[in-house]
Design a protein around this motif. Sequence first.
Motif, PDB file in Angstrom:
ATOM      1  N   ILE A 237      54.869   5.755 -31.708  1.00 15.40           N
ATOM      2  CA  ILE A 237      55.826   5.532 -32.787  1.00 15.40           C
ATOM      3  C   ILE A 237      55.098   5.148 -34.070  1.00 15.40           C
ATOM      4  O   ILE A 237      55.377   5.684 -35.143  1.00 15.40           O
ATOM      5  CB  ILE A 237      56.861   4.466 -32.381  1.00 15.40           C
ATOM      6  CG1 ILE A 237      57.727   5.008 -31.250  1.00 15.40           C
ATOM      7  CG2 ILE A 237      57.712   4.061 -33.572  1.00 15.40           C
ATOM      8  CD1 ILE A 237      58.706   4.022 -30.690  1.00 15.40           C
ATOM      9  N   SER A 238      54.130   4.248 -33.954  1.00 18.55           N
ATOM     10  CA  SER A 238      53.391   3.858 -35.164  1.00 18.55           C
ATOM     11  C   SER A 238      52.540   5.017 -35.680  1.00 18.55           C
ATOM     12  O   SER A 238      52.387   5.180 -36.893  1.00 18.55           O
ATOM     13  CB  SER A 238      52.514   2.644 -34.881  1.00 18.55           C
ATOM     14  OG  SER A 238      51.551   2.954 -33.886  1.00 18.55           O
ATOM     15  N   GLU A 239      52.028   5.843 -34.760  1.00 22.20           N
ATOM     16  CA  GLU A 239      51.248   7.005 -35.186  1.00 22.20           C
ATOM     17  C   GLU A 239      52.123   8.023 -35.904  1.00 22.20           C
ATOM     18  O   GLU A 239      51.699   8.651 -36.879  1.00 22.20           O
ATOM     19  CB  GLU A 239      50.559   7.669 -33.985  1.00 22.20           C
ATOM     20  CG  GLU A 239      49.389   6.886 -33.428  1.00 22.20           C
ATOM     21  CD  GLU A 239      49.808   5.820 -32.432  1.00 22.20           C
ATOM     22  OE1 GLU A 239      51.021   5.674 -32.173  1.00 22.20           O
ATOM     23  OE2 GLU A 239      48.920   5.114 -31.932  1.00 22.20           O
TER      24      GLU A 239
ATOM     25  N   GLN B 117      54.840   7.313 -37.630  1.00 20.37           N
ATOM     26  CA  GLN B 117      55.147   6.753 -38.943  1.00 20.37           C
ATOM     27  C   GLN B 117      53.957   6.903 -39.885  1.00 20.37           C
ATOM     28  O   GLN B 117      54.122   7.215 -41.068  1.00 20.37           O
ATOM     29  CB  GLN B 117      55.545   5.288 -38.810  1.00 20.37           C
ATOM     30  CG  GLN B 117      56.886   5.089 -38.151  1.00 20.37           C
ATOM     31  CD  GLN B 117      57.198   3.632 -37.871  1.00 20.37           C
ATOM     32  OE1 GLN B 117      56.315   2.778 -37.952  1.00 20.37           O
ATOM     33  NE2 GLN B 117      58.448   3.347 -37.537  1.00 20.37           N
ATOM     34  N   GLN B 118      52.754   6.732 -39.354  1.00 16.14           N
ATOM     35  CA  GLN B 118      51.555   6.909 -40.178  1.00 16.14           C
ATOM     36  C   GLN B 118      51.408   8.368 -40.603  1.00 16.14           C
ATOM     37  O   GLN B 118      51.053   8.656 -41.748  1.00 16.14           O
ATOM     38  CB  GLN B 118      50.311   6.452 -39.399  1.00 16.14           C
ATOM     39  CG  GLN B 118      49.028   6.571 -40.172  1.00 16.14           C
ATOM     40  CD  GLN B 118      48.996   5.657 -41.387  1.00 16.14           C
ATOM     41  OE1 GLN B 118      49.569   4.580 -41.361  1.00 16.14           O
ATOM     42  NE2 GLN B 118      48.332   6.091 -42.438  1.00 16.14           N
TER      43      GLN B 118
END
Length: 96
Positions: free
Chosen positions: A22-24, A26-27
């Motif tokens: 998920i953070s990847e 968003q990045q």
Amino acid sequence: MKVILVVGCCFLPILAMAQPGISEMQQAQQNLSATFFSAFDCSLVLATIFGIIGAVRIYHNWQMGKDRIDNEVANWFFAAFFMVLAGAFLKAIFGI
């Protein structure tokens, strides 16, 4: 059999929350938006360059006495207009 299914369904939300990425994602979206806005600016710069070059060439041909410069005016105008619309279209497609 039903017990295994019930226990599996109970642990499914825990497994779903444990998924990485998920953070990847968003990045990646932030990187795409930063790159896209520079591409949008590039399309506007290209449209400006097309307009300036077209204006100089049309002025030169007009001063040299060429009769039919209507087609050349339309060609340069629509080249610059296409670049502006291409940038706006890509911005609308990607939604960023």
